[in-house]
Design a protein around this motif. Structure first.
Motif, PDB file in Angstrom:
ATOM      1  N   ALA A 239       1.032  -1.117  -0.009  1.00  0.00           N
ATOM      2  CA  ALA A 239       0.035  -0.107   0.131  1.00  0.00           C
ATOM      3  C   ALA A 239       1.000   1.333   0.447  1.00  0.00           C
ATOM      4  N   ARG A 240       1.703   1.221   1.193  1.00  0.00           N
ATOM      5  CA  ARG A 240       2.724   2.249   0.578  1.00  0.00           C
ATOM      6  C   ARG A 240       3.224   2.592  -0.847  1.00  0.00           C
ATOM      7  N   CYS A 241       3.885   1.567  -1.069  1.00  0.00           N
ATOM      8  CA  CYS A 241       4.386   1.314  -2.280  1.00  0.00           C
ATOM      9  C   CYS A 241       3.867   1.904  -3.378  1.00  0.00           C
ATOM     10  N   GLY A 242       2.445   1.244  -3.751  1.00  0.00           N
ATOM     11  CA  GLY A 242       1.941   2.533  -5.003  1.00  0.00           C
ATOM     12  C   GLY A 242       1.555   4.075  -4.413  1.00  0.00           C
ATOM     13  N   GLN A 243       1.330   4.063  -2.829  1.00  0.00           N
ATOM     14  CA  GLN A 243       1.042   5.480  -2.614  1.00  0.00           C
ATOM     15  C   GLN A 243       2.246   5.831  -2.870  1.00  0.00           C
ATOM     16  N   ARG A 244       3.270   5.747  -3.407  1.00  0.00           N
ATOM     17  CA  ARG A 244       4.640   6.520  -3.078  1.00  0.00           C
ATOM     18  C   ARG A 244       4.726   6.707  -4.612  1.00  0.00           C
ATOM     19  N   LEU A 245       4.846   5.525  -5.244  1.00  0.00           N
ATOM     20  CA  LEU A 245       4.681   5.775  -6.769  1.00  0.00           C
ATOM     21  C   LEU A 245       3.533   6.676  -7.882  1.00  0.00           C
ATOM     22  N   GLY A 246       2.071   6.665  -6.723  1.00  0.00           N
ATOM     23  CA  GLY A 246       1.191   7.826  -7.179  1.00  0.00           C
ATOM     24  C   GLY A 246       0.236   6.833  -7.490  1.00  0.00           C
ATOM     25  N   PHE A 247       0.117   5.362  -7.331  1.00  0.00           N
ATOM     26  CA  PHE A 247      -1.512   4.851  -8.037  1.00  0.00           C
ATOM     27  C   PHE A 247      -2.861   5.757  -6.395  1.00  0.00           C
ATOM     28  N   PRO A 248      -3.860   5.447  -7.230  1.00  0.00           N
ATOM     29  CA  PRO A 248      -4.526   5.895  -6.506  1.00  0.00           C
ATOM     30  C   PRO A 248      -4.947   5.329  -5.054  1.00  0.00           C
ATOM     31  N   ASP A 249      -4.582   3.899  -4.941  1.00  0.00           N
ATOM     32  CA  ASP A 249      -4.721   2.870  -4.382  1.00  0.00           C
ATOM     33  C   ASP A 249      -4.331   1.383  -4.057  1.00  0.00           C
ATOM     34  N   ALA A 250      -4.476   0.984  -3.569  1.00  0.00           N
ATOM     35  CA  ALA A 250      -3.328   0.119  -3.310  1.00  0.00           C
ATOM     36  C   ALA A 250      -3.719  -0.914  -4.193  1.00  0.00           C
ATOM     37  N   ALA A 251      -5.289  -1.487  -4.281  1.00  0.00           N
ATOM     38  CA  ALA A 251      -5.728  -2.306  -5.220  1.00  0.00           C
ATOM     39  C   ALA A 251      -4.782  -2.190  -6.605  1.00  0.00           C
ATOM     40  N   ASN A 252      -5.300  -0.478  -6.993  1.00  0.00           N
ATOM     41  CA  ASN A 252      -4.735  -0.047  -8.504  1.00  0.00           C
ATOM     42  C   ASN A 252      -3.339  -0.830  -8.858  1.00  0.00           C
ATOM     43  N   PHE A 253      -2.650  -0.646  -8.123  1.00  0.00           N
ATOM     44  CA  PHE A 253      -1.007  -1.368  -7.810  1.00  0.00           C
ATOM     45  C   PHE A 253      -0.683  -2.884  -8.020  1.00  0.00           C
ATOM     46  N   SER A 254      -1.705  -3.257  -6.681  1.00  0.00           N
ATOM     47  CA  SER A 254      -1.296  -4.376  -6.525  1.00  0.00           C
ATOM     48  C   SER A 254      -1.914  -5.104  -8.017  1.00  0.00           C
ATOM     49  N   ALA A 255      -3.109  -4.624  -8.829  1.00  0.00           N
ATOM     50  CA  ALA A 255      -3.285  -5.453 -10.119  1.00  0.00           C
ATOM     51  C   ALA A 255      -2.237  -4.471 -11.376  1.00  0.00           C
ATOM     52  N   PHE A 256      -1.827  -3.948 -10.591  1.00  0.00           N
ATOM     53  CA  PHE A 256      -0.751  -3.236 -11.759  1.00  0.00           C
ATOM     54  C   PHE A 256       0.320  -4.055 -12.003  1.00  0.00           C
ATOM     55  N   PHE A 257       1.178  -4.539 -10.609  1.00  0.00           N
ATOM     56  CA  PHE A 257       2.691  -5.013 -10.318  1.00  0.00           C
ATOM     57  C   PHE A 257       2.467  -6.644 -10.774  1.00  0.00           C
ATOM     58  N   LEU A 258       0.861  -6.890 -10.479  1.00  0.00           N
ATOM     59  CA  LEU A 258       0.426  -8.950 -11.062  1.00  0.00           C
ATOM     60  C   LEU A 258       0.273  -8.656 -12.552  1.00  0.00           C
ATOM     61  N   ARG A 259       0.271  -8.010 -12.892  1.00  0.00           N
ATOM     62  CA  ARG A 259       0.011  -7.664 -14.610  1.00  0.00           C
ATOM     63  C   ARG A 259       0.873  -7.605 -15.550  1.00  0.00           C
TER      64      ARG A 259
END
Length: 277
Positions: A239-259
């Motif tokens: 969650a903190r990583c996604g926030q640091r990288l400008g993703f709107p929420d943790a789920a969005n970042f997790s989906a990006f990283f998984l993809r």
């Protein structure tokens, strides 16, 4: 758990020289098997033997004529020093003395590991021998300047492949600089194209010509690399990583990283931290 060992450049024998040379035998005595990050360049040239080094999550096998260039701030680990023989050159960012060698040293995307060509190998060895002699000589008023000039000759002989490939790609270089400045806040290729004054299709053609990848792929790879650094080295939560990288929420970042990687950020982090315990 083993953390990152922070290294600072220490001039050899309190001489203040901006360049130091050492052998793999000395590195074996000093190495603690830890993940490290320094404020100086480490250039390694292998004459013979086999080993392995990890540079920013990429594992590089080493053999005769292998070259490794670890830049300041890059996290690395000598996984297997084995029976490697050759030279290591440590130098501060301001040491190179010529414009082109300074460009090579300042290029964050030049190759980290490659194999020197057979044709260049004798000239590389000659430059290394000259640098060893100058580094081992008694310090004098001109030592820093001499070391900078001989180091520059070595860097120009080595010429990392990616640096040469990118040298004529002006638009790509501007895109790369813009990504480095804005990737934490801007994830849209069209925005970069507008900033640079080009159509997205033109920008993508330039990036593909320089790297073989689309502009979107290049941007995503940069985000993934930074995410891995934050997850593994700074130990941020997903969650903190996604926030640091400008993703709107943790789920969005997790989906990006998984993809991009095939695994979720938490899984990737757990596997990489477990490997360091």
């Amino acid at each position: 758990m083993t953390g990152i060992r922070q290294l600072s450049y220490q001039p050899p024998q309190e001489s203040g020289a901006p360049v130091e040379t050492m052998s793999f035998a000395k590195l074996r005595r000093l190495d603690r098997g830890m993940t490290e990050r320094g404020d100086f360049h480490v250039l390694a040239v292998v004459r013979r033997g086999h080993g392995r080094v990890s540079v920013d999550f990429a594992s590089c096998p080493l053999a005769a004529r292998s070259v490794v260039w670890i830049r300041p701030g890059v996290v690395h680990r000598w996984d297997d020093l084995g029976d490697l023989a050759g030279d290591l050159v440590l130098f501060v960012p301001t040491a190179p003395a010529t414009p082109r060698s300074r460009e090579l040293a300042a290029d964050p995307w030049a190759a980290a590991c490659w194999t020197a060509s057979a044709a260049q190998w004798p000239l590389i060895n000659a430059a290394l021998g000259h640098l060893r002699s100058e580094a081992g000589a008694a310090p004098q008023e001109r030592t820093g300047e001499l070391l900078g000039l001989v180091l520059s000759a070595l860097l120009l002989r080595l010429a990392p492949p990616a640096a040469d490939a990118d040298s004529g790609a002006g638009l790509f270089q501007r895109f790369r600089a813009a990504v480095e400045e804005d990737f934490r806040a801007c994830h849209d290729v069209a925005s970069y194209a507008r900033k640079l004054g080009y159509a997205p299709r033109t920008l993508t053609r330039a990036v593909r010509a320089a790297t073989g990848r689309s502009a979107k792929d290049y941007l995503c790879e940069r985000l993934v690399l930074e995410a891995k650094r934050l997850l593994a080295h700074d130990r941020l939560s997903a969650a903190r990583c996604g926030q640091r990288l400008g993703f709107p929420d943790a789920a969005n970042f997790s989906a990006f990283f998984l993809r991009q990687t095939g695994v979720r950020p938490g899984q990737w982090q757990a596997a990489n931290l477990a490997g360091r315990e």
